[in-house]
Write an enzyme that holds these catalytic residues in place. Structure first.
Site, PDB file in Angstrom:
ATOM      1  N   CYS A 111       0.834  -1.258   0.040  1.00 17.62           N
ATOM      2  CA  CYS A 111      -0.130   0.176  -0.144  1.00 17.62           C
ATOM      3  C   CYS A 111       0.874   1.193  -0.079  1.00 17.62           C
ATOM      4  CB  CYS A 111      -1.049  -0.104   1.305  1.00 17.62           C
ATOM      5  SG  CYS A 111      -2.568  -0.948   1.100  1.00 17.62           S
TER       6      CYS A 111
ATOM      7  N   HIS B 114      -1.074  -6.844  -7.544  1.00 19.68           N
ATOM      8  CA  HIS B 114      -0.129  -6.478  -8.080  1.00 19.68           C
ATOM      9  C   HIS B 114       0.418  -7.591  -8.773  1.00 19.68           C
ATOM     10  CE1 HIS B 114       0.871  -9.430  -4.918  1.00 19.68           C
ATOM     11  NE2 HIS B 114       2.184  -9.426  -5.289  1.00 19.68           N
TER      12      HIS B 114
ATOM     13  N   HIS C 142      -3.088  -7.234  -2.257  1.00 23.81           N
ATOM     14  CA  HIS C 142      -3.163  -5.865  -2.849  1.00 23.81           C
ATOM     15  C   HIS C 142      -2.764  -6.325  -4.400  1.00 23.81           C
ATOM     16  CE1 HIS C 142      -2.220  -1.621  -2.747  1.00 23.81           C
ATOM     17  NE2 HIS C 142      -1.780  -1.840  -4.006  1.00 23.81           N
TER      18      HIS C 142
HETATM   19  O1  LIG Z   1       7.137 -13.602  -5.212  1.00 27.47           O
HETATM   20  P1  LIG Z   1       6.118 -14.197  -4.137  1.00 27.47           P
HETATM   21  O2  LIG Z   1       4.618 -13.711  -4.856  1.00 27.47           O
HETATM   22  O3  LIG Z   1       6.028 -13.951  -2.816  1.00 27.47           O
HETATM   23  O4  LIG Z   1       6.158 -15.820  -4.747  1.00 27.47           O
HETATM   24  C1  LIG Z   1       5.094 -16.381  -5.256  1.00 27.47           C
HETATM   25  O5  LIG Z   1       5.514 -16.433  -6.960  1.00 27.47           O
HETATM   26  C2  LIG Z   1       6.818 -16.799  -7.243  1.00 27.47           C
HETATM   27  C3  LIG Z   1       7.080 -16.632  -8.706  1.00 27.47           C
HETATM   28  O6  LIG Z   1       6.037 -17.085  -9.352  1.00 27.47           O
HETATM   29  C4  LIG Z   1       7.102 -18.112  -6.926  1.00 27.47           C
HETATM   30  O7  LIG Z   1       8.327 -18.541  -7.020  1.00 27.47           O
HETATM   31  C5  LIG Z   1       6.662 -18.517  -5.230  1.00 27.47           C
HETATM   32  O8  LIG Z   1       6.830 -19.821  -5.031  1.00 27.47           O
HETATM   33  C6  LIG Z   1       5.396 -17.964  -5.077  1.00 27.47           C
HETATM   34  O9  LIG Z   1       5.081 -18.255  -3.729  1.00 27.47           O
END
Ligand SMILES: O=P(O)(O)O[C@H]1O[C@H](CO)[C@@H](O)[C@H](O)[C@H]1O
Ligand SMILES: O=P(O)(O)O[C@H]1O[C@H](CO)[C@@H](O)[C@H](O)[C@H]1O
Lengths: 369, 369
Positions: B55, B178, B176
């Site tokens: 945010c 994104h 959020h």
């Molecule tokens: O980056 P974030 O949203 O914390 O994490 C998420 O997306 C990533 C990219 O797809 C993955 O590697 C993670 O396992 C997932 O939990």
């Protein structure tokens, strides 16, 4: 000035069996987790659950009743993904969904037949593979052998996939210890890729070594690496016939492979002492899995081997089992292979060496005992 | 005697982009589900959450403070999977983990560099893509364009992956609105496969049509199929520049693809009216997704396009977006791609045509309005 370190710097490793890469970002293991947490599996289950459709003597969803079995128990999957009999898929039927474009390279289909079975590992509702005795695990392996031999003899079957989904996090809808067998009239994509890789490896070396095998070479390299010390070891445990290790190219955080140490095409070829050795490694590995986060460790597990005993490339195949467990940090925090992983490339945090070292450090006695 | 029916009988469909098959078992949709259910996403969120690290004006986990942004907002991922600077991966460093076998074909590695960013779609904590106005979605697309152009100009970047994980079921740790951008010094496996397929398609037709494109041909075939009637339609919605459809070879139950109707290599090439058209299709599709099970529909979404504007095969690439949503039957019952799917081949229950028909039937007005 510091050099490149496999435990600090991002790199990609190549999976020579699947023919694909995995992105490894070891520093990322420090990331805090604020997202979804898994339910910790309920640990107290009765030995027999009257509402379980896999327990002995119970009625299943479709009305059939299970035998009062006392060992392993095999029955047809009530919701099979493929059936033995169905009409042929003709160009006319394809035209219904692909119209005038039915003949185009963009609308390729083929019929898929086969059969699906459920394999209960034990009559006990409250146990899982690592909690069974070695004799009971041997019976599971002999049951797999029997199914594999029977289906291999059917001309309509081209491929036999033996697997287990364990735990709610892995889409398993029933905690009763069981696996499945899906047998198909076609060889599916993943084993087809592995067979191509094994064939190409042998072909490239055929003039000097007509029985060259990628997995034989890999096992022997990993024996050397384990002997060379902790930093290069991916071994979890081994005995005379089998080795459990975290492959150099592992994708899932604690992914492992159990691989035959000699060139064995399929479980059909295992003698009694090899069956006992496989049971010991399965028990030892799954027990360490449970001990790691003191929970019933979820995973999908499956056997890769000759598609059937009579497949033309059977001699090239090398029996191994893959374990793909989702947990990353605790009994409730898993790795999600989503977003970047789906669109671009699998990504892992801790290295294969770190995962192997943590699994090796676990006791071979189950935490519940 | 009845013939083969695509909505009753098991078959495999070929994905010509990824070069792989999917097993389709339409009768299996009748299976009851006794396994894990997802948490239904909490629907009431404040417009600004003081504990959210995305945010405006808030402090992030690593200590940095977000601007008081009012539109889209881009900042470096605090837990980046790749970094711009790190030492080279030498044979010496490989020897630490692969010992004397470091030179073998079984231990292939390469260094991976790059950078990772987070893209907030809106300052509002309580909205998601389908709830944003068209003007706001256009701003998101222009933000992607800006990042893509900037990273494309860096000689160290070979590939730019724009994606969004939405919902706890898809590993998203913050509601959020994104997405992310991971830019790499290498072209990852999935896009590399797609580019090979697109090149091979063109190459096979180059003598008669030097600009032949698989996705141009596919869009035009699906326009014909949709016009031919309900049974052969996989279209969800379209306008002048973009089409949203359930691909013939979809894996996830309600998987879709948004594809440019003319040959556009990347978002860099979109003019203002095409941006507006893309925003409309993104909004229309994600709104139908939310309406399907009356919930904030989880998915992973990503753009596939030219790896960078200057990639040697950029002209072959055709801009499209993949949406991979896990839900199958309701807001809480998802499809698990595990076991058979991991070991052998992806498997789906309802057909692509059935999924498309259900999505088409949804209102274009969001259920919350
Ligand atoms: O980056 P974030 O949203 O914390 O994490 C998420 O997306 C990533 C990219 O797809 C993955 O590697 C993670 O396992 C997932 O939990
Ligand atoms: O057959 P089950 O255990 O009900 O179902 C589980 O395993 C199958 C085979 O891996 C998958 O297709 C299903 O998505 C999964 O939920």
């Amino acid at each position: 000035e510091e050099g490149f370190s496999f435990s600090d710097h991002s790199h990609r490793r190549f999976n020579p069996l699947a023919g694909s890469w995995v992105l490894c970002s070891p520093h990322r293991a420090k990331r805090p987790w604020l997202g979804q947490v898994e339910d910790a599996p309920r640990e107290q289950r009765p030995a027999h659950d009257p509402t379980c459709f896999l327990c002995p003597g119970n009625r299943r969803a479709t009305g059939a009743t299970n035998d009062h079995y006392t060992s392993t128990y095999v029955f047809p999957n009530d919701y099979a993904a493929v059936h033995a009999e169905q009409p042929d898929c003709s160009t006319d039927s394809l035209a219904v969904v692909a119209g005038e474009n039915a003949s185009s390279a963009l609308f390729r289909v083929e019929s898929a037949r086969g059969q699906c079975s459920v394999v209960c590992f034990s009559p006990r509702h409250d146990l899982t593979l690592p909690e069974l005795g070695l004799g009971e695990i041997c019976r599971v392996i002999r049951t797999w052998q029997g199914i594999y031999a029977e289906l291999s003899a059917k001309p309509s079957i081209a491929y036999i996939q033996i697997f287990e989904n364990k735990g709610a996090a892995m889409g398993c809808s029933n905690p009763h210890p069981h696996g499945q067998v899906w047998a198909l009239s076609v060889v599916p994509s993943e084993p087809a890729k592995e067979i191509e890789s094994l064939k190409a490896y042998r072909q490239a070396r055929i003039s000097t070594n007509p029985s060259a095998c990628m997995l034989c070479a890999y096992v022997s390299a990993e024996e050397d690496n384990a002997a060379a010390g902790e930093q290069s070891s991916r071994l979890v445990l081994q005995n005379k016939s089998f080795m459990a290790l975290v492959p150099f190219w592992a994708t899932w955080p604690f992914e492992t492979m159990i691989v035959a140490k000699s060139h064995v095409a399929s479980i059909a070829d295992l003698c009694e002492s090899q069956i006992a050795d496989l049971a010991e490694v399965v028990q030892g590995l799954t027990c360490r899995y449970d001990n790691l986060f003191q929970c019933s460790f979820p995973y999908s597990m499956g056997l890769h081997q000759a598609p059937t005993t009579t497949h033309p490339d059977a001699a090239c195949c090398h029996l191994h089992m893959h374990f793909y467990p989702p947990l990353l940090r605790s009994a409730t925090v898993r790795k999600f292979l989503v977003g970047f992983e789906m669109m671009a490339e699998p990504q892992r945090d801790l290295t294969a060496e770190q995962a192997a070292s943590r699994l090796r450090a676990q006791s071979s006695t189950h935490y519940k005992l």
